[in-house]
Design an enzyme around this catalytic site. Sequence first.
Site, PDB file in Angstrom:
ATOM      1  N   ARG A  47       0.819  -1.219   0.000  1.00  0.00           N
ATOM      2  CA  ARG A  47       0.000   0.000   0.000  1.00  0.00           C
ATOM      3  C   ARG A  47       0.857   1.275   0.000  1.00  0.00           C
ATOM      4  O   ARG A  47       0.354   2.354  -0.246  1.00  0.00           O
ATOM      5  CB  ARG A  47      -0.957  -0.008   1.203  1.00  0.00           C
ATOM      6  CG  ARG A  47      -2.119  -0.992   0.987  1.00  0.00           C
ATOM      7  CD  ARG A  47      -2.964  -1.172   2.223  1.00  0.00           C
ATOM      8  NE  ARG A  47      -2.327  -2.038   3.197  1.00  0.00           N
ATOM      9  CZ  ARG A  47      -2.881  -2.401   4.348  1.00  0.00           C
ATOM     10  NH1 ARG A  47      -4.072  -1.955   4.662  1.00  0.00           N
ATOM     11  NH2 ARG A  47      -2.254  -3.206   5.181  1.00  0.00           N
ATOM     12  N   LYS A  71     -16.315   7.427  -2.081  1.00  0.00           N
ATOM     13  CA  LYS A  71     -16.006   7.755  -0.691  1.00  0.00           C
ATOM     14  C   LYS A  71     -14.790   8.661  -0.580  1.00  0.00           C
ATOM     15  O   LYS A  71     -13.946   8.697  -1.463  1.00  0.00           O
ATOM     16  CB  LYS A  71     -15.795   6.482   0.131  1.00  0.00           C
ATOM     17  CG  LYS A  71     -14.467   5.788  -0.133  1.00  0.00           C
ATOM     18  CD  LYS A  71     -14.139   4.888   1.017  1.00  0.00           C
ATOM     19  CE  LYS A  71     -12.902   4.102   0.921  1.00  0.00           C
ATOM     20  NZ  LYS A  71     -11.773   4.274   0.203  1.00  0.00           N
ATOM     21  N   THR A  86      -8.826  -3.073   8.471  1.00  0.00           N
ATOM     22  CA  THR A  86      -9.618  -2.842   9.691  1.00  0.00           C
ATOM     23  C   THR A  86     -11.114  -3.008   9.425  1.00  0.00           C
ATOM     24  O   THR A  86     -11.928  -2.903  10.334  1.00  0.00           O
ATOM     25  CB  THR A  86      -9.365  -1.418  10.233  1.00  0.00           C
ATOM     26  OG1 THR A  86      -9.700  -0.475   9.200  1.00  0.00           O
ATOM     27  CG2 THR A  86      -7.908  -1.229  10.637  1.00  0.00           C
ATOM     28  N   ALA A  87     -11.466  -3.253   8.150  1.00  0.00           N
ATOM     29  CA  ALA A  87     -12.856  -3.507   7.714  1.00  0.00           C
ATOM     30  C   ALA A  87     -13.759  -2.278   7.823  1.00  0.00           C
ATOM     31  O   ALA A  87     -14.974  -2.394   7.713  1.00  0.00           O
ATOM     32  CB  ALA A  87     -13.472  -4.690   8.454  1.00  0.00           C
ATOM     33  N   THR A 127     -13.880   0.410   5.689  1.00  0.00           N
ATOM     34  CA  THR A 127     -14.421   0.717   4.365  1.00  0.00           C
ATOM     35  C   THR A 127     -15.538  -0.241   3.984  1.00  0.00           C
ATOM     36  O   THR A 127     -16.622   0.164   3.586  1.00  0.00           O
ATOM     37  CB  THR A 127     -13.287   0.634   3.304  1.00  0.00           C
ATOM     38  OG1 THR A 127     -12.283   1.577   3.638  1.00  0.00           O
ATOM     39  CG2 THR A 127     -13.808   0.918   1.909  1.00  0.00           C
TER      40      THR A 127
END
Length: 317
Positions: A102, A198, A229-230, A232
């Site tokens: 990333r 978003k 981290t879930a 999104t």
Amino acid sequence: MTSSYKDPSLKVFSLNSNRQLAEEIANHIGTTLGKCTVSAFSDGEIQINIEESIRGCDVYIVQSTSSPVNTHIMELLIMIDAVKRASAKSINIVMPYYGYARQDRKARAREPITAKLVANLLETAGADRMITIDLHAPQIQGFFDMPIDHLQGVPILSSYFEEKNLEDIVIVSPDHGGVTRARKMADRLKAPIGIIDKRRPRPNVAEVMNIVGNIEGKTAILIDDIIDTAGTITLAANALIENGAKEVYACCTHPVLSGPAIERIDDSKIKELVITNTIPLPKEKRIAKIKELSVAPLMSEAIIRVHERQSVSILFD
């Protein structure tokens, strides 16, 4: 194991990140994992011993650089050095999940490009080739000067949903960056796509804006490459339900699932989260909502094709 692989010069070794997947891969090839021990000295320095001859062999090292990512990268670098010094013919990294992917560009001033740094480290240590799945950005392949076989997770995930025979589906990308991935799945499942528009004020904090595409009364399938981290994916799922979707499934190739991820998924409107085993899922994270698929058949086929000098691109379909 059904049959044993005919060429003894193909050796598969596993380090500590994902031994179960490595065993599955070896099993599919028709071989057993090479003998090596990975231990640590009392001060934390990693020690690796290869306990069989690999002189003149084509060695495949299975290691995802998942959490604890720095330890797993260091194990891999030390293993590559050990294999090189043991006179292997070729050193092939089988990295289902490429950590630090990333950090692939300078998004702000004075930031490192760590995905490139890791590529440099692997090549300097002595690797000859890498087989991986779903790099966070496909252009990371260009950070390497060695061949990269970049396999796709979409066919595995798509096949699973195909077998479920869901009706009236729409494939949804949780952000603009994942539209190509969503399109690939939509083509396979012959479905339309939607996009969540978003804004992200800071890292690991997602803020859902609006939904592009028709999702009213449909079964939505959210697809991403990494779920960390879930935040999104769960916000996206809840937004889809609020905007009239009938039910929401989610899927990803790399289940990083750190911090509050499991709790968020459990509390969300996601009916089922489909993942692969590029990163091992510990017992405490296994909840009823999560379905795990294996990448072992795909990776073992890629290893055999590389070893036998056949085309690997056929696997991209």
